[in-house]
Design an enzyme around this catalytic site. Structure first.
Site, PDB file in Angstrom:
ATOM      1  N   ASP A  13       1.645 -28.653 -17.331  1.00  0.00           N
ATOM      2  CA  ASP A  13       2.424 -28.146 -18.469  1.00  0.00           C
ATOM      3  C   ASP A  13       1.747 -28.426 -19.808  1.00  0.00           C
ATOM      4  O   ASP A  13       2.414 -28.558 -20.834  1.00  0.00           O
ATOM      5  CB  ASP A  13       3.844 -28.751 -18.483  1.00  0.00           C
ATOM      6  CG  ASP A  13       4.576 -28.548 -17.172  1.00  0.00           C
ATOM      7  OD1 ASP A  13       4.631 -27.398 -16.718  1.00  0.00           O
ATOM      8  OD2 ASP A  13       5.072 -29.541 -16.604  1.00  0.00           O
ATOM      9  N   GLU A  14       0.411 -28.507 -19.809  1.00  0.00           N
ATOM     10  CA  GLU A  14      -0.288 -28.840 -21.050  1.00  0.00           C
ATOM     11  C   GLU A  14      -0.543 -27.633 -21.950  1.00  0.00           C
ATOM     12  O   GLU A  14      -0.976 -27.781 -23.090  1.00  0.00           O
ATOM     13  CB  GLU A  14      -1.657 -29.500 -20.754  1.00  0.00           C
ATOM     14  CG  GLU A  14      -1.578 -30.761 -19.926  1.00  0.00           C
ATOM     15  CD  GLU A  14      -1.759 -30.476 -18.439  1.00  0.00           C
ATOM     16  OE1 GLU A  14      -1.970 -31.423 -17.675  1.00  0.00           O
ATOM     17  OE2 GLU A  14      -1.671 -29.290 -18.046  1.00  0.00           O
ATOM     18  N   GLY A  15      -0.331 -26.433 -21.425  1.00  0.00           N
ATOM     19  CA  GLY A  15      -0.619 -25.232 -22.195  1.00  0.00           C
ATOM     20  C   GLY A  15      -1.854 -24.512 -21.699  1.00  0.00           C
ATOM     21  O   GLY A  15      -2.569 -23.872 -22.481  1.00  0.00           O
ATOM     22  N   LYS A  16      -2.100 -24.595 -20.375  1.00  0.00           N
ATOM     23  CA  LYS A  16      -3.291 -23.951 -19.808  1.00  0.00           C
ATOM     24  C   LYS A  16      -3.251 -22.436 -19.974  1.00  0.00           C
ATOM     25  O   LYS A  16      -4.285 -21.792 -20.133  1.00  0.00           O
ATOM     26  CB  LYS A  16      -3.419 -24.320 -18.325  1.00  0.00           C
ATOM     27  CG  LYS A  16      -3.690 -25.802 -18.087  1.00  0.00           C
ATOM     28  CD  LYS A  16      -3.821 -26.120 -16.620  1.00  0.00           C
ATOM     29  CE  LYS A  16      -2.518 -25.996 -15.859  1.00  0.00           C
ATOM     30  NZ  LYS A  16      -1.481 -26.959 -16.303  1.00  0.00           N
ATOM     31  N   LYS A  18      -2.103 -20.664 -22.448  1.00  0.00           N
ATOM     32  CA  LYS A  18      -2.576 -20.303 -23.790  1.00  0.00           C
ATOM     33  C   LYS A  18      -4.097 -20.393 -23.861  1.00  0.00           C
ATOM     34  O   LYS A  18      -4.764 -19.505 -24.410  1.00  0.00           O
ATOM     35  CB  LYS A  18      -1.950 -21.236 -24.833  1.00  0.00           C
ATOM     36  CG  LYS A  18      -2.447 -21.019 -26.266  1.00  0.00           C
ATOM     37  CD  LYS A  18      -1.846 -22.065 -27.195  1.00  0.00           C
ATOM     38  CE  LYS A  18      -2.445 -22.002 -28.583  1.00  0.00           C
ATOM     39  NZ  LYS A  18      -2.017 -20.841 -29.346  1.00  0.00           N
ATOM     40  N   GLY A  40       3.663 -22.920 -13.482  1.00  0.00           N
ATOM     41  CA  GLY A  40       4.049 -21.914 -14.464  1.00  0.00           C
ATOM     42  C   GLY A  40       3.192 -21.968 -15.709  1.00  0.00           C
ATOM     43  O   GLY A  40       2.822 -23.039 -16.173  1.00  0.00           O
ATOM     44  N   HIS A  41       2.836 -20.799 -16.228  1.00  0.00           N
ATOM     45  CA  HIS A  41       2.105 -20.698 -17.489  1.00  0.00           C
ATOM     46  C   HIS A  41       2.908 -19.810 -18.435  1.00  0.00           C
ATOM     47  O   HIS A  41       3.372 -18.738 -18.038  1.00  0.00           O
ATOM     48  CB  HIS A  41       0.725 -20.055 -17.290  1.00  0.00           C
ATOM     49  CG  HIS A  41      -0.201 -20.845 -16.434  1.00  0.00           C
ATOM     50  ND1 HIS A  41      -0.296 -22.204 -16.494  1.00  0.00           N
ATOM     51  CD2 HIS A  41      -1.100 -20.451 -15.483  1.00  0.00           C
ATOM     52  CE1 HIS A  41      -1.216 -22.623 -15.626  1.00  0.00           C
ATOM     53  NE2 HIS A  41      -1.706 -21.572 -15.003  1.00  0.00           N
ATOM     54  N   THR A  42       3.057 -20.239 -19.670  1.00  0.00           N
ATOM     55  CA  THR A  42       3.653 -19.391 -20.693  1.00  0.00           C
ATOM     56  C   THR A  42       2.548 -18.910 -21.625  1.00  0.00           C
ATOM     57  O   THR A  42       1.778 -19.712 -22.143  1.00  0.00           O
ATOM     58  CB  THR A  42       4.708 -20.156 -21.509  1.00  0.00           C
ATOM     59  OG1 THR A  42       5.749 -20.590 -20.635  1.00  0.00           O
ATOM     60  CG2 THR A  42       5.306 -19.261 -22.578  1.00  0.00           C
ATOM     61  N   ARG A 142      -3.544 -26.414  11.019  1.00  0.00           N
ATOM     62  CA  ARG A 142      -4.142 -25.224  11.650  1.00  0.00           C
ATOM     63  C   ARG A 142      -3.119 -24.326  12.345  1.00  0.00           C
ATOM     64  O   ARG A 142      -3.403 -23.695  13.357  1.00  0.00           O
ATOM     65  CB  ARG A 142      -5.264 -25.634  12.622  1.00  0.00           C
ATOM     66  CG  ARG A 142      -6.470 -26.189  11.896  1.00  0.00           C
ATOM     67  CD  ARG A 142      -7.362 -27.001  12.761  1.00  0.00           C
ATOM     68  NE  ARG A 142      -6.709 -28.250  13.155  1.00  0.00           N
ATOM     69  CZ  ARG A 142      -7.347 -29.298  13.667  1.00  0.00           C
ATOM     70  NH1 ARG A 142      -8.647 -29.243  13.848  1.00  0.00           N
ATOM     71  NH2 ARG A 142      -6.691 -30.390  14.005  1.00  0.00           N
ATOM     72  N   GLN A 223      -0.873 -26.958 -12.298  1.00  0.00           N
ATOM     73  CA  GLN A 223      -0.470 -28.365 -12.412  1.00  0.00           C
ATOM     74  C   GLN A 223      -1.463 -29.165 -13.258  1.00  0.00           C
ATOM     75  O   GLN A 223      -1.934 -28.663 -14.255  1.00  0.00           O
ATOM     76  CB  GLN A 223      -0.285 -29.000 -11.011  1.00  0.00           C
ATOM     77  CG  GLN A 223       0.864 -28.434 -10.216  1.00  0.00           C
ATOM     78  CD  GLN A 223       0.445 -27.288  -9.316  1.00  0.00           C
ATOM     79  OE1 GLN A 223      -0.696 -27.180  -8.900  1.00  0.00           O
ATOM     80  NE2 GLN A 223       1.369 -26.421  -9.003  1.00  0.00           N
ATOM     81  N   THR A 299       8.480 -22.703 -14.412  1.00  0.00           N
ATOM     82  CA  THR A 299       8.855 -22.315 -13.053  1.00  0.00           C
ATOM     83  C   THR A 299      10.183 -22.926 -12.638  1.00  0.00           C
ATOM     84  O   THR A 299      11.041 -22.261 -12.058  1.00  0.00           O
ATOM     85  CB  THR A 299       7.750 -22.740 -12.064  1.00  0.00           C
ATOM     86  OG1 THR A 299       6.562 -22.004 -12.369  1.00  0.00           O
ATOM     87  CG2 THR A 299       8.146 -22.446 -10.634  1.00  0.00           C
ATOM     88  N   GLY A 301      12.559 -24.581 -14.626  1.00  0.00           N
ATOM     89  CA  GLY A 301      13.678 -24.567 -15.558  1.00  0.00           C
ATOM     90  C   GLY A 301      14.203 -25.956 -15.861  1.00  0.00           C
ATOM     91  O   GLY A 301      15.181 -26.122 -16.591  1.00  0.00           O
ATOM     92  N   GLY A 414       0.244 -23.932 -32.766  1.00  0.00           N
ATOM     93  CA  GLY A 414       1.442 -23.125 -32.616  1.00  0.00           C
ATOM     94  C   GLY A 414       1.374 -22.384 -31.294  1.00  0.00           C
ATOM     95  O   GLY A 414       0.322 -22.372 -30.632  1.00  0.00           O
TER      96      GLY A 414
END
Length: 427
Positions: A13-16, A18, A40-42, A142, A223, A299, A301, A414
């Site tokens: 959740d570091e902002g990957k 962006k 999740g990526h925003t 397997r 992650q 992802t 919430g 920002g």
């Protein structure tokens, strides 16, 4: 061979998203190499916000080919829901490539994930309940189902039977649930075969040829470092390797082809799910970080746990990933604090420790040792160069850079695509 790995240097959740999107216009391929729709990526483009869960962030860059590598686990229903949502918003998704060796998240993987987590009670790990862990477990055992298996009904049926032999015993005799029918699962999976076919490719071959042709390939981790199955805060981790080494195995590219490894650092620290978190705040500062930073999982919430910047885990991330650069995100969130604490070491059993302890027990009992840095009150969201930042903000960035062990080459001021200060080019 300009191959770059971009990954989270904390707990995710570091902002990957962006960072990947910022580079998207300069790269030819963006590759997800591990994880599933638990990541999740925003991405904010103009006044549009996109929440991506499984798809690579590069899907929003018109000239870029997005790739889902062999190390990813794919839930077809989520994949097509996400593709349909983007198509409805005018995003072209036709260039997407999916490895035929990527594993499929089946309905029974989701069921096992949910009932197992519920059964653990207070000992639960904090999974997203999306079947990620059980799918990776099937892969290692397997008995996994791969994308390519959807094109041979006989093989698919045999593999589903093998997987359900043990799982149905577990579901009926331990969890008191009904058995899952093989035919039902096979029938559901086969409905995706033709829909997936246009996207399926030998992505290992595609990516290696691209690198041989001097194309720019960006490998995007989900992650973060501290959630790595081998190098994270086990057992409170994900089921794959978000660290740099995972890019090689999860995409089929040799380590000698990686030219740069970029770690994404948030200007403070957050975490979703259970597990140790030395700098976690339970006071009004923690609530302020959560509110100002809009810290809610893309992802899940779920509200993210918030704390001050931890230089110990940043140094650890530099070491285990071989980081060449940092991208510092959300510096603007810290505007308004008179003083900003930064964790420079831990106290464990009365002793000062400056590196991440290898013992889970020691890390669980680690207490942060803080150094106070002066804050700033000026709005920094319009800053275009490092010199535009207030002096105290500049000093904060320089201090984090020195403590973390790699240069900070870009700064997010920002959420917007254009709200970034680029100090050194990544490409």
């Amino acid at each position: 061979m300009p191959a770059l790995v971009l990954l989270g240097a904390q707990w995710g959740d570091e902002g990957k998203g962006k960072a990947t999107d910022l580079l998207g216009g300069s790269v030819d391929y963006v590759v997800r190499y591990q994880g599933g729709n638990n990541a999740g990526h925003t991405v904010v483009v103009g006044d549009q916000k996109y929440a991506l869960h499984l798809l690579p962030s590069g899907i929003l860059s018109p000239g870029c080919t997005p790739v889902i590598g062999n190390g990813v686990v794919v839930d077809p229903s989520v994949l097509f829901s996400e593709l349909n949502g983007l198509n409805e918003r005018g995003v072209d998704t036709s260039k997407l490539l999916i490895s035929g060796n990527a594993h499929i998240i089946t309905p029974y993987n989701v069921t096992v994930d949910k009932v197992t987590e519920r059964f653990l009670g207070k000992r639960k790990i904090g999974t997203t309940g999306r079947g990620i862990g059980p799918t990776y477990a099937d892969k290692i055992n397997r008995v996994g189902i791969r994308v390519q298996d959807l094109y041979d009904e006989s093989i698919l049926t045999q593999k589903v039977e093998a997987a359900l032999d043990g799982k149905n015993q577990l579901l009926t005799k331990v969890y008191n649930r009904r058995a899952i029918a093989v035919d039902q699962v096979v029938g559901e999976l086969l409905t995706y075969a033709e829909k997936l076919r246009p996207y399926v490719a030998d992505t290992v071959l595609v990516l290696n040829k691209a690198l041989d042709e001097d194309k720019v390939v960006l490998f995007e981790g989900g992650q973060g470092t501290l959630l790595d199955i081998d190098h994270g805060t086990y057992p409170f981790v994900t089921s794959s390797n978000p660290t740099a080494g995972g890019a090689c195995t999860g995409a089929g590219v040799g380590p000698t082809k990686i030219s740069r490894v970029i770690g994404i650092l948030k200007a403070y620290t957050t975490r979703v799910g259970a597990g140790p978190f030395p700098t976690e705040l339970f006071d009004e500062d923690g609530e302020a970080l959560r509110r100002i930073g809009h810290e809610r999982g893309v992802t899940t919430g779920r509200d993210r746990r918030c704390g001050w910047f931890d230089a110990v885990i940043a140094r650890y991330a530099t070491r285990v990933n071989g980081l060449t650069d940092f991208f510092l995100t959300k510096l603007d969130v810290l505007t308004g604090w008179e003083q900003i604490p930064v964790c420079v070491a831990y106290e464990i059993d009365g002793k000062r420790v400056e590196e991440l302890p290898y013992s889970q027990s020691d890390f669980h009992h680690a207490k942060p040792v803080y150094e106070m840095l002066p804050g700033w009150s000026e709005d920094i969201s319009k800053a275009k160069t490092f010199a535009d930042l207030p002096k105290n903000a500049q000093d904060y960035v320089k201090a984090l850079e020195e403590m973390s062990g790699a240069p900070i080459s870009a700064i997010g001021v920002g959420p917007g695509r254009d709200e970034t200060i680029e100090i050194n080019s990544f490409i």
